[in-house]
Enzyme design. Structure first.
Site, mmCIF file in Angstrom:
data_model
loop_
_atom_site.group_PDB
_atom_site.id
_atom_site.type_symbol
_atom_site.label_atom_id
_atom_site.label_comp_id
_atom_site.label_asym_id
_atom_site.label_seq_id
_atom_site.Cartn_x
_atom_site.Cartn_y
_atom_site.Cartn_z
ATOM 1 N N SER A 1 -9.730 1.825 3.034
ATOM 2 C CA SER A 1 -8.819 2.664 2.023
ATOM 3 C C SER A 1 -7.802 1.726 1.429
ATOM 4 O O SER A 1 -7.210 2.210 0.352
ATOM 5 C CB SER A 1 -8.103 3.634 3.081
ATOM 6 O OG SER A 1 -7.117 3.145 3.805
ATOM 7 N N SER B 1 -9.725 -0.505 7.202
ATOM 8 C CA SER B 1 -9.238 -0.365 5.963
ATOM 9 C C SER B 1 -8.539 -1.491 5.161
ATOM 10 O O SER B 1 -8.026 -1.793 3.942
ATOM 11 C CB SER B 1 -8.180 0.656 5.774
ATOM 12 O OG SER B 1 -9.069 1.848 5.504
ATOM 13 N N LYS C 1 0.905 -1.108 -0.086
ATOM 14 C CA LYS C 1 -0.141 -0.041 -0.126
ATOM 15 C C LYS C 1 1.106 1.196 -0.120
ATOM 16 O O LYS C 1 2.017 1.296 0.720
ATOM 17 C CB LYS C 1 -0.963 0.098 1.324
ATOM 18 C CG LYS C 1 -1.695 1.274 1.469
ATOM 19 C CD LYS C 1 -2.827 1.028 2.355
ATOM 20 C CE LYS C 1 -3.891 1.887 2.741
ATOM 21 N NZ LYS C 1 -4.833 1.676 3.847
HETATM 22 N N1 GLN Z 1 -13.048 3.974 6.448
HETATM 23 C C1 GLN Z 1 -12.228 4.633 7.564
HETATM 24 C C2 GLN Z 1 -11.953 6.202 7.657
HETATM 25 O O1 GLN Z 1 -12.039 6.658 6.549
HETATM 26 C C3 GLN Z 1 -11.242 3.812 7.787
HETATM 27 C C4 GLN Z 1 -10.253 4.019 7.025
HETATM 28 C C5 GLN Z 1 -8.772 3.110 7.615
HETATM 29 O O2 GLN Z 1 -8.906 2.101 8.111
HETATM 30 N N2 GLN Z 1 -7.555 3.697 7.226
HETATM 31 O O3 GLN Z 1 -11.523 6.585 8.351
#
Ligand code: GLN
Length: 471
Positions: free
Chosen positions: A139, A163, A64
């Site tokens: 994400s 994410s 990532k």
């Molecule tokens: N969807 C969550 C957010 O937007 C989690 C994101 C993540 O785990 N990086 O904060």
């Protein structure tokens, strides 16, 4: 079977396909990447392993793009990091290199990991391999899509509120968020430091355990890294789960859950019952506050962590006629996307004097109650079983204009981050539209072994992993 479809476990066992593996994967990427857009930086054809013998010897692992790789572009899918090349490797990268893994490109993500759909990327959205009109989740959507579309063997993601698990669920692959402190965060570009955790996205449970064996362990460079014994996670696979006590929290099975997800969960529960798992109804009473608490704490920490991107130290800089303050404003104004700005504003607000006590401090107190709910539950049970997400993947564009509905889609995943406990998402079915559904298992801190043995046992009894996207 094509080489690119193999798991790391299969490649190691058979010792097959290694010579053809990278060329086969590159051909696959050439064939499908235009549709999926899983990568910010595609793997270089010359990428080759240092050694064949390590735990992940000659296995391609994509990363990532919020994890630092020395002297290679690391963008966080943000314009503001354009041109930034870290002068050091993240600890997980050092460990992967040590294990003989081939670093296999940088995967797309929501900017700074803010989002649940990978639509908030400066480099454009990623598509769900099972249906290109749908999001891959986020994400770590690039990582999950790359694994699901067989553009890599393994991918490394990060999970602050789901994410890793939610995109794994949307793409029909396995995603693990380890216990907070199990994997070093050194070199992970911070989103919310008290919640962030790096973990693997893989085609099956065995590869998840194998990867955790490589990337986990104490690291003095991360002050929150846990200095505790690290088991061989592979040994958990195949252990009997008869008599295991699993909690079903009533707060997770309410009207908000899609009937098709509920049906897949019910079937999965029957499979586990047949294996001897005992299901016990439980309550996690503070669940209803989790989303609110998360979006206060996560944005507060994000606003502080993003302060360093000022046009001086990293990447992109926009100069104008108004001196240094003008340069800061122009750089941040042009460099951050909409969601990043929204989070900086929200986070600054909840930390500002006058609001700190009412929002941030209160959120910290409720976070303690959420953690206590799990501590209490784990006195009676060994794991908690829930859906990973209330719905399967949603359509592109469906939630992007409505941040609140996007935030609510994290409802089942964020509690694990607030409590610091480990959780895994594994495929447990498909909707009639052909979209994958994920099952989430949560366990006590540092008890990833219970996740692996339960997930492995379920995987052995089902065939979901074999359902490949038609690309
Ligand atoms: N969807 C969550 C957010 O937007 C989690 C994101 C993540 O785990 N990086 O904060």
């Amino acid at each position: 079977m094509n080489e690119f479809q193999l798991t790391a476990g299969e490649i190691k066992k058979e010792d097959t396909g290694r010579e053809r593996l990278t060329s086969s994967l590159l051909e696959r990427i050439n064939a499908v990447e235009d549709k999926i857009k899983a990568y910010v930086i595609k793997p270089a054809p010359a990428a080759s392993a240092k050694k064949n013998s390590g735990l992940l010897g000659a296995i391609p692992v994509s990363i990532k793009d919020n994890i630092c790789v020395k002297d290679e572009a690391t963008t966080c899918a943000s314009k503001i990091l354009g041109g930034f090349k870290p002068p050091y490797d993240a600890e997980v990268i050092s460990r992967l290199k040590e294990s003989g893994a081939i670093l296999w490109g940088k995967t797309n993500m929501d900017e700074f990991a803010f989002g649940s759909s990978t639509e908030n990327s400066f480099y454009g959205a990623t598509s769900n391999p099972h249906n290109l009109n749908y999001v891959p989740g986020g994400s770590s959507g690039g990582s999950a899509a790359a694994v699901a579309a067989d553009e890599t063997i393994i991918s490394i993601g990060s999970d602050t509120g789901g994410s890793i698990r939610q995109p794994a669920s949307f793409c029909g692959v396995v995603g693990l968020k380890p216990t907070y402190g199990r994997v070093s965060r050194y070199g992970l570009i911070a989103f919310a430091s008290s919640l962030d955790q790096i973990g693997p996205i893989t085609k099956n449970v065995e590869d998840s355990a194998l990867t955790l064996n490589v990337i986990s362990g104490y690291d003095p460079k991360d002050s929150t890294s846990a200095d505790i014994a690290k088991p061989d996670f592979i040994k958990a696979l195949g252990k009997d789960i008869k008599g295991l006590k699993a909690g079903l929290p009533k707060e997770y099975f309410t009207s908000g859950i899609d009937p098709q997800v509920k049906k897949s969960l019910d079937e999965a529960i029957s499979v586990l019952k047949a294996k001897g798992v005992e299901f016990i109804p439980i309550s996690l009473p503070h669940t209803e506050y989790a989303v609110a608490v998360y979006y206060i704490i996560a944005t507060a920490e994000a606003s502080s962590n993003l302060a360093r991107f000022d046009g001086v130290q990293y990447g992109y800089r926009q100069i104008n006629k108004e001196g240094i303050i003008g340069m800061y404003r122009a750089t941040r104004g042009n460099g951050f996307g909409q969601e990043a700005k929204r989070r900086v504003i929200l986070g600054t607000y909840v930390l500002s004097s006058g609001y700190y006590d009412a929002y941030y401090l209160r959120a910290l107190k409720v976070r303690t109650l959420i953690k206590k709910d799990f501590d209490d539950a784990f006195k009676e049970i060994d794991c908690v079983i829930t859906p990973t997400s209330p719905t399967a993947a949603f359509r592109k564009g469906e939630k992007i204009e409505n941040p609140l509905s996007m935030y609510l889609s994290d409802i089942y995943t964020i509690s694990a981050n607030l409590a610091g406990i480990p959780a895994i998402s594994i495929p447990c079915g498909f909707t009639k539209e052909g979209l994958p559904v994920g099952l989430q298992i949560l366990a006590r801190p540092f008890d990833e072994e219970t996740l692996f043995k339960t997930a492995f046992s379920y995987e052995q009894a089902t065939n979901w992993r074999k359902v490949k996207p038609k690309l």
